[in-house]
Design a protein around this motif. Sequence first.
Motif, PDB file in Angstrom:
ATOM      1  N   LEU A  62       0.822  -1.205   0.000  1.00  0.00           N
ATOM      2  CA  LEU A  62       0.000   0.000   0.000  1.00  0.00           C
ATOM      3  C   LEU A  62       0.857   1.255   0.000  1.00  0.00           C
ATOM      4  N   GLU A  63       1.870   1.298   0.846  1.00  0.00           N
ATOM      5  CA  GLU A  63       2.722   2.490   0.930  1.00  0.00           C
ATOM      6  C   GLU A  63       3.537   2.669  -0.344  1.00  0.00           C
ATOM      7  N   ARG A  64       4.017   1.559  -0.908  1.00  0.00           N
ATOM      8  CA  ARG A  64       4.815   1.658  -2.134  1.00  0.00           C
ATOM      9  C   ARG A  64       3.977   2.177  -3.294  1.00  0.00           C
TER      10      ARG A  64
ATOM     11  N   ILE B 211      -0.260   5.724   6.419  1.00  0.00           N
ATOM     12  CA  ILE B 211      -1.577   5.872   5.827  1.00  0.00           C
ATOM     13  C   ILE B 211      -2.635   5.462   6.841  1.00  0.00           C
ATOM     14  N   GLU B 212      -3.597   6.358   7.078  1.00  0.00           N
ATOM     15  CA  GLU B 212      -4.693   6.111   8.015  1.00  0.00           C
ATOM     16  C   GLU B 212      -6.019   6.297   7.276  1.00  0.00           C
ATOM     17  N   PHE B 213      -6.784   5.218   7.145  1.00  0.00           N
ATOM     18  CA  PHE B 213      -8.098   5.294   6.518  1.00  0.00           C
ATOM     19  C   PHE B 213      -9.162   5.596   7.573  1.00  0.00           C
ATOM     20  N   GLU B 214     -10.255   6.204   7.129  1.00  0.00           N
ATOM     21  CA  GLU B 214     -11.436   6.268   7.985  1.00  0.00           C
ATOM     22  C   GLU B 214     -11.936   4.840   8.180  1.00  0.00           C
ATOM     23  N   THR B 215     -12.400   4.530   9.379  1.00  0.00           N
ATOM     24  CA  THR B 215     -12.819   3.150   9.657  1.00  0.00           C
ATOM     25  C   THR B 215     -14.074   2.776   8.885  1.00  0.00           C
TER      26      THR B 215
ATOM     27  N   SER C 172      -8.883   8.814   3.379  1.00  0.00           N
ATOM     28  CA  SER C 172      -7.703   8.591   4.214  1.00  0.00           C
ATOM     29  C   SER C 172      -6.956   9.908   4.357  1.00  0.00           C
ATOM     30  N   ASN C 173      -5.897   9.890   5.146  1.00  0.00           N
ATOM     31  CA  ASN C 173      -5.085  11.092   5.305  1.00  0.00           C
ATOM     32  C   ASN C 173      -4.227  11.367   4.070  1.00  0.00           C
ATOM     33  N   GLN C 174      -4.317  10.506   3.047  1.00  0.00           N
ATOM     34  CA  GLN C 174      -3.611  10.725   1.784  1.00  0.00           C
ATOM     35  C   GLN C 174      -4.567  11.102   0.653  1.00  0.00           C
TER      36      GLN C 174
END
Length: 333
Positions: A141-143, A157-161, A213-215
Amino acid sequence: MELHGRNAGHEDPCAMHSFERFQTRDIEEARLWGARVFCENELSSLDAHSPVDARMYYRSLGGIGIGRMSYGGEVTIIPSQFDTFYLVQMPLRGGECIDSSGEATYTSSTVGSVLNAQRPIRIRHGANTEKLILRVDRDLLERQCGQHLGRGVQRRIEFETAMPLDSLAGKRWMRTISWLIDYLDGEEPSASPLLTAQIEQMIVTMLLGCQRSNQSEAFLEEPRTITPAFVRRAELFVEEHAHEPITVGDIAAHAGVSTSSLYTGFRKYRNTSPMLLVKDIRLQRVREQLMRSEPGRTTVTAVAYQWGFCHLGHFTTDYKRWFGESPSETLAR
């Protein structure tokens, strides 16, 4: 729930019968299977009148895994902290209450969930609930996110739940999941590496595009201008020579620009600096080497020095901020 797949309207396109991992009425056996596929967990039944009748269908493909599972009766699941993956859950029937760091989310056939890496989770799984699950490796995911942004991901990376499944984005996501299940159901276990990489990219891109997400702001932003060729030349040079004692002058010379132009280009088009890129790539190489190494055969200090990190305190702080764990924890896996 809107699901489209082979023989839609005649049979459940998400049945996944060929992927069966287990079926059991033994709660401890169900817990052990959860540990094998995902991570260690605590599993307890909440209703003596609705015994556990657990089953799981699951198949992995590269850095992703898709499955379907249920426990029959009402149970509580407390997984150990997810270190290496994210988990998307999509109820087909019933629902769950998910407590993530004290925040409660109630899922149903119209509301799924995304469980973030490195967040404490407690799940109350309702009786007769059945759900689709998608596991995505954190490194993948990060890559993929970093490649899309043209730079490294600057924070975890932080998604909304809560994941709406009845919105336009949610329906697109569910059609993609249905397609993936349909595709895998007719494929041999050994898919080609090229095709696997393309499917990984499609799933990760869909997840980042469909779920907040925060991205999201950076990911969905239209590029304002085309990145100059010298920036890409500089990035490729750093990728290929990160193991060498390179300087910003070396990078600028290879890119064919002055150091001031190089700094300006990286600040404008990558929101970073050339030497921060060097550090980020070296941290990633350290992580890769630690994950391949065996404790006792090498040390964190030795690997850090090999990649040019001489101040171990600063190195450990940067590593933990970037990967969410200490380098010694990575080596101990």
